[in-house]
Design a protein around this motif. Structure first.
Motif, short mmCIF file in Angstrom:
data_model
loop_
_atom_site.label_atom_id
_atom_site.label_comp_id
_atom_site.label_asym_id
_atom_site.label_seq_id
_atom_site.Cartn_x
_atom_site.Cartn_y
_atom_site.Cartn_z
N TYR A 26 0.09 4.00 1.53
CA TYR A 26 0.54 5.25 1.19
C TYR A 26 0.04 5.82 -0.27
O TYR A 26 -0.68 6.79 -0.36
N TRP A 27 -0.14 4.98 -1.12
CA TRP A 27 -0.78 5.13 -2.54
C TRP A 27 -2.38 5.41 -2.44
O TRP A 27 -2.71 6.27 -3.10
N LEU A 28 -2.83 4.63 -1.34
CA LEU A 28 -4.23 4.64 -1.18
C LEU A 28 -4.83 6.32 -0.68
O LEU A 28 -5.58 7.04 -1.32
N GLN A 29 -3.87 6.75 0.21
CA GLN A 29 -3.94 7.98 0.59
C GLN A 29 -3.56 9.12 -0.45
O GLN A 29 -4.41 10.15 -0.69
N HIS A 30 -2.65 8.90 -1.30
CA HIS A 30 -2.14 10.02 -2.19
C HIS A 30 -3.12 10.09 -3.18
O HIS A 30 -3.28 11.06 -3.90
N HIS A 31 -3.62 8.98 -3.57
CA HIS A 31 -4.64 9.14 -4.90
C HIS A 31 -6.05 9.25 -4.20
O HIS A 31 -7.02 9.35 -5.09
N GLY A 32 -6.39 9.31 -2.94
CA GLY A 32 -7.74 9.60 -2.21
C GLY A 32 -8.64 8.56 -2.85
O GLY A 32 -9.89 9.02 -2.98
N ILE A 33 -8.11 7.37 -2.54
CA ILE A 33 -8.99 6.08 -2.94
C ILE A 33 -9.59 5.64 -1.81
O ILE A 33 -8.70 5.68 -0.70
N ALA A 34 -10.85 5.26 -1.58
CA ALA A 34 -11.52 4.63 -0.53
C ALA A 34 -10.99 3.19 -0.62
O ALA A 34 -11.74 2.42 -1.15
#
Ligand SMILES: NC(=O)c1ccc[n+]([C@@H]2O[C@H](COP(=O)([O-])OP(=O)(O)OC[C@H]3O[C@@H](n4cnc5c(N)ncnc54)[C@H](OP(=O)(O)O)[C@@H]3O)[C@@H](O)[C@H]2O)c1
Length: 286
Positions: free
Chosen positions: A31-39
């Protein structure tokens, strides 16, 4: 060229343990990866007893920047790490691993997670002068450390296995007092805060059979069990008008330092993330 750069920037982390299928950590980190746009990605990897050292040695080749560690590897992970935070040393167990200059670093974020969850869910909780803690297992150690750090003056610790309570109290010194579980109703009269750290009340385990009739008015009740979201203890406490905090917040907040170490961004525990986890727990019958 672009492809090479993005392959290099893509970061992988995971949670390891045995069994591991039940882990909700991927829900949180993805969820956090997606939320922050992190690859990046965060997976579950089954690592059987006896295979931890080989797994750590293979992490760089697998492209892993770090991992969470759960049962049965928490103690061995601490031993194998080249660097340990003071709190991981203090707890004798690690739940978060990352690399620094190619060397393995270990932290234990459970205690921090508990503190942060109470700050968010029941602000002002640390005005309590006296706490009653049920249970003397691994989680109890993290909870007691958090309570002491936040200035709770006295902690009464009750456990079915009294020797285990005595051993744990002995690690912390004069502010922690050990008793048998049968003393809980008496000790409740003086407690500003009651915390369940036993597995009782968890889905699939025995219920926690403890009447709160003698609990001091205005006392706060916290249960670190989070399946179900509202345990029998919390239901009873709410019905009596006590402020309550469930265990989901601790699970969410303990994940924050690991994400920050692996992915370079300190994430937040938001209502949207909490709702995703709550849904998942409910789907599992909790
Ligand atoms: N919210 C979170 O993020 C979070 C984090 C960690 C743990 N937890 C939850 O905390 C609970 C405890 O975890 P843990 O790692 O501390 O486990 P643990 O080390 O195995 O300790 C279990 C504790 O529960 C007590 N207990 C178990 N069965 C009992 C029974 N029938 N009657 C009385 N006491 C009983 C044990 O007492 P004895 O010593 O007498 O056996 C011990 O105090 C689990 O439900 C776990 O899911 C939640």
């Amino acid at each position: 060229m672009d492809q090479i750069v993005s392959a290099m920037e893509f970061k992988r982390a995971c949670v390891i343990g045995s069994p591991i299928a039940h882990s909700r950590s991927p829900l949180i980190h993805n969820y956090w990866l997606q939320h922050h746009g992190i690859a990046g990605s965060y997976d579950k990897i089954e690592v059987k007893p006896g295979e931890l050292a080989a797994f750590f040695a293979s992490m760089a080749d697998r492209g892993l920047v770090g991992c969470n560690v759960t049962v049965p590897h928490k103690e061995e992970a601490l031993r194998l790490a080249q660097h340990r935070t003071p709190r991981a040393e203090e707890f004798g167990a690690a739940n978060t691993i990352w690399f620094e200059n190619g060397e393995l670093c270990a932290d234990n974020t459970d205690s921090h997670g508990y503190e942060m969850s109470l700050d968010q869910d029941v602000p002002g909780w640390d005005k309590a002068e006296r706490a009653l803690v049920l249970g003397a297992g691994g989680a109890s150690r993290a909870i007691i450390a958090a309570l002491l750090r936040r200035g709770i003056g006295r902690i009464d610790l009750v456990n079915r296995n009294f020797a285990r309570a005595e051993d744990l109290a002995g690690l912390f010194g004069k502010r922690v007092h050990a008793y048998g579980f049968d003393q809980a109703p008496l000790l409740m009269r003086e407690a500003d805060m009651l915390v369940n750290t036993t597995a009782l009340g968890m889905q699939g385990k025995e219920p926690l059979l403890l009447s709160l009739d003698s609990l001091k008015d205005g006392a706060l009740v916290s249960d670190i069990v989070y399946v179900p979201l509202e345990t029998g203890l919390l239901k009873q406490a709410k019905a009596r008008g006590h402020r309550v905090a469930g265990g989901l917040g601790m699970l969410l907040h303990q994940a924050v330092p690991g994400f920050a170490a692996w992915f370079g961004t300190t994430p937040e525990v938001t209502p949207a993330l909490r709702a995703i986890l709550e849904d998942d727990v409910r789907k599992a019958g909790g």
